[in-house]
Design an enzyme around this catalytic site. Structure first.
Site, PDB file in Angstrom:
ATOM      1  N   GLU A 151      13.627   0.053   8.446  1.00 54.68           N
ATOM      2  CA  GLU A 151      13.121  -0.417   9.734  1.00 54.68           C
ATOM      3  C   GLU A 151      11.719  -1.004   9.517  1.00 54.68           C
ATOM      4  OE1 GLU A 151      14.487  -0.600  12.853  1.00 54.68           O
ATOM      5  OE2 GLU A 151      12.597  -1.683  13.057  1.00 54.68           O
ATOM      6  N   LYS A 204      11.442  -2.162   1.557  1.00 52.34           N
ATOM      7  CA  LYS A 204      10.608  -1.511   2.574  1.00 52.34           C
ATOM      8  C   LYS A 204       9.222  -1.163   2.001  1.00 52.34           C
ATOM      9  CE  LYS A 204       9.205   0.855   6.045  1.00 52.34           C
ATOM     10  NZ  LYS A 204       8.952   0.400   7.386  1.00 52.34           N
ATOM     11  N   CYS A 260       2.257   5.197   8.058  1.00 57.19           N
ATOM     12  CA  CYS A 260       3.101   4.450   7.111  1.00 57.19           C
ATOM     13  C   CYS A 260       2.339   3.908   5.909  1.00 57.19           C
ATOM     14  CB  CYS A 260       3.797   3.317   7.843  1.00 57.19           C
ATOM     15  SG  CYS A 260       4.723   3.910   9.255  1.00 57.19           S
TER      16      CYS A 260
HETATM   17  C1  UGA Z   1       3.564  -0.611   9.632  1.00 51.96           C
HETATM   18  C2  UGA Z   1       4.251  -1.954   9.350  1.00 51.96           C
HETATM   19  O1  UGA Z   1       3.499  -3.013   9.898  1.00 51.96           O
HETATM   20  C3  UGA Z   1       5.669  -1.973   9.944  1.00 51.96           C
HETATM   21  O2  UGA Z   1       6.320  -3.169   9.595  1.00 51.96           O
HETATM   22  C4  UGA Z   1       6.458  -0.780   9.393  1.00 51.96           C
HETATM   23  O3  UGA Z   1       7.755  -0.711   9.951  1.00 51.96           O
HETATM   24  C5  UGA Z   1       5.718   0.500   9.718  1.00 51.96           C
HETATM   25  O4  UGA Z   1       4.385   0.442   9.137  1.00 51.96           O
HETATM   26  C6  UGA Z   1       6.498   1.652   9.135  1.00 51.96           C
HETATM   27  O5  UGA Z   1       6.631   1.694   7.906  1.00 51.96           O
HETATM   28  O6  UGA Z   1       7.068   2.455   9.901  1.00 51.96           O
HETATM   29  P1  UGA Z   1       2.284   0.484  11.736  1.00 51.96           P
HETATM   30  O7  UGA Z   1       1.798   1.500  10.754  1.00 51.96           O
HETATM   31  O8  UGA Z   1       2.887   0.958  13.010  1.00 51.96           O
HETATM   32  O9  UGA Z   1       3.394  -0.478  11.044  1.00 51.96           O
HETATM   33  O10 UGA Z   1       1.048  -0.435  12.150  1.00 51.96           O
HETATM   34  P2  UGA Z   1       0.419  -1.829  11.645  1.00 51.96           P
HETATM   35  O11 UGA Z   1       0.318  -2.720  12.805  1.00 51.96           O
HETATM   36  O12 UGA Z   1       1.079  -2.332  10.453  1.00 51.96           O
HETATM   37  O13 UGA Z   1      -1.071  -1.361  11.265  1.00 51.96           O
HETATM   38  C7  UGA Z   1      -1.337  -0.491  10.163  1.00 51.96           C
HETATM   39  C8  UGA Z   1      -2.833  -0.362   9.972  1.00 51.96           C
HETATM   40  O14 UGA Z   1      -3.412  -1.572   9.478  1.00 51.96           O
HETATM   41  C9  UGA Z   1      -3.603  -0.037  11.263  1.00 51.96           C
HETATM   42  O15 UGA Z   1      -4.591   0.906  10.981  1.00 51.96           O
HETATM   43  C10 UGA Z   1      -4.229  -1.377  11.642  1.00 51.96           C
HETATM   44  O16 UGA Z   1      -5.384  -1.247  12.427  1.00 51.96           O
HETATM   45  C11 UGA Z   1      -4.527  -1.941  10.267  1.00 51.96           C
HETATM   46  N1  UGA Z   1      -4.655  -3.412  10.235  1.00 51.96           N
HETATM   47  C12 UGA Z   1      -3.605  -4.202  10.544  1.00 51.96           C
HETATM   48  C13 UGA Z   1      -5.867  -3.975   9.856  1.00 51.96           C
HETATM   49  O17 UGA Z   1      -6.852  -3.281   9.547  1.00 51.96           O
HETATM   50  N2  UGA Z   1      -5.969  -5.350   9.801  1.00 51.96           N
HETATM   51  C14 UGA Z   1      -4.925  -6.139  10.109  1.00 51.96           C
HETATM   52  O18 UGA Z   1      -5.094  -7.384  10.033  1.00 51.96           O
HETATM   53  C15 UGA Z   1      -3.715  -5.573  10.485  1.00 51.96           C
END
Ligand code: UGA
Length: 425
Positions: A151, A204, A260
């Protein structure tokens, strides 16, 4: 199709409801009685935009039912999705205890051919482990197939991500199972990647690790840009417009958190080491991510005269990112721990997370009152459009440390604030 979802967390609940939207009948199974009771009553046990309404809709229509009766749930369903947690073990590897427990139950109760689908993020080789555990626990040799179907939804935008995936990955060696999976996803209009289970499991980890790599790359670059008085946001824009690079996951900040990326990058590093081929790039990704909050705290400390002792710091945001109440591996807590170590007086706020800690305030105004500085640590929209004219007189010193580069810096400077972002010059 009768579908069983085992594990009613973010992934399980969202997946179940999305299948309801596509006309399937779903059973959600969880051993946590409190979760099941809440879900039966149509109430979600975590915050995820849009999901509550969908849950109400499909519980009322009986398209989804919830149970903790493992045996009945397994016997009555033909496709079983494993969506339980795979927490990080002590050595960095993914802990498969919950996945194996589900496989054991399936082995014990299987009564006719079933397709077992792992949606949990699981290390390469898990499909084989699930197959063995089911076989070991079977009373009679009833046929089944195992599929890896990772996912890719994000917390905070789970619904939209799950309804409109970029791709669907199906890893199986069985033609029967592949046909059933195609049928299940027939209304999804996106590319399908059909491959072997091991490759699917690796996809993944490779995806999450690559996204984490982009973040650590821009965060480390931000430190160099900072020294050179360059605005790193311009760099993100300038390189992100190159289609080979892409604009997403290039936002510099306080480092990635959540349930994640930290766990999955470590698990892939662990897998690679086991194979005698260390992934030095990912080791650097983790190092940069660990350093990033420390780098930002040093900037706060220097700006406040070299010491944080008895300084009142208002921390805005506790969740690991906006639109979720999840605080797992949130950079905000690294920040908090460090501020407390430095003997600062801490006040915190979050629109969704109610930590119960004595330092948490109900309103943003209360949080910033008397503060020597405010730090934006989560990218909630609530903090983007603050009434800065009202905030300033409440603070002891008008200092803004923007860990998410989200404030209109020109505007706040005009109002007389001292502003520091992450290389946001
Ligand atoms: C992440 C992946 O994006 C999903 O595709 C995956 O399904 C999920 O893990 C999982 O393995 O279940 P998620 O952890 O919910 O999703 O959130 P993200 O939006 O990916 O953000 C992760 C972290 O990166 C957050 O702390 C966010 O603030 C940070 N981030 C994100 C940044 O610091 N800069 C960015 O440009 C993007």
């Amino acid at each position: 199709m009768n579908i069983l979802i085992v594990g009613t967390g973010y992934v399980g609940t969202t997946t179940g409801l999305i299948f309801c939207e596509h006309g399937h009948k779903i059973t959600g199974l969880d051993l946590d009685e409190r979760k099941i009771q809440a879900l039966k009553g149509g109430s979600l046990h975590f915050y995820e935009p849009g999901l509550q309404d969908l849950l109400k809709k499909h519980t009322q229509a009986r398209n989804i039912v919830f149970t903790n009766n493992t045996e009945k749930a397994i016997k009555e369903n033909d496709v079983i999705f494993i969506c339980v947690g795979t927490p990080q073990g002590a050595d960095g590897s993914a802990d498969l205890t919950f996945v194996k427990n589900v496989a054991k139950s399936i082995g014990q109760h299987i009564n006719r051919y079933k397709v077992i689908v792992t949606k949990s993020t699981v290390p390469v080789g898990t499909a084989e482990i699930v197959t063995s555990v089911i076989k070991e626990n079977q009373k009679a040799p009833i046929p089944f197939d195992v599929v890896s179907n990772p996912e890719f939804l994000r917390e905070g935008s789970a619904l939209d991500d799950a309804l409109h995936p970029d791709r669907i990955v199906i890893g199986t060696t069985s033609e029967t199972a592949r046909t059933i999976m195609r049928e299940l996803y027939k209304d999804f209009h996106c590319p399908f990647v059909e491959t072997q289970p091991k490759a699917s499991e690796m996809i993944k980890y490779a995806a999450n690790s690559f996204l984490a790599l982009k973040i650590s790359y821009i965060n480390e670059l931000a430190r160099v840009c900072d020294k050179l008085s360059i605005n790193v946001n311009d760099i993100s824009k300038g390189i992100g417009l190159d289609q080979r690079i892409g604009p997403q996951f290039l936002k510099a900040g306080m480092g990635y958190g959540g349930s994640c990326f930290p766990k999955d990058v470590n698990a892939l590093i662990h897998t690679a080491k086991q194979q005698g081929t260390p992934l030095s790039i990912l080791e650097a990704v983790v190092k940069v991510n660990t350093e990033q909050p420390v780098y930002f705290i040093e900037k706060i400390k220097q700006a406040l005269g070299g010491s944080l002792q008895n300084k009142t710091i208002a921390v805005l945001g506790l969740s690991f990112k906006a639109n979720t109440d999840d605080t797992r591996e949130s950079p905000s807590f690294i920040l908090l721990d460090r501020l407390l170590e430095e003997q600062a007086i801490v006040k915190t706020h979050d629109p969704m997370v109610k930590s119960g800690a004595s330092h948490q305030c109900m309103t943003i105004e209360e949080t910033v009152t008397g503060a020597d500085a405010l730090v934006i640590s989560t990218d909630w929209d609530d903090y983007k459009h603050l009434n800065w004219g009202r905030i300033k007189p409440l603070m002891k010193q008008p200092n803004i440390f923007d860990g998410r580069n989200m404030v209109d810096k020109e505007r706040v400077k005009e109002l007389g604030f001292y502003y520091i972002g992450v290389s946001n010059h």
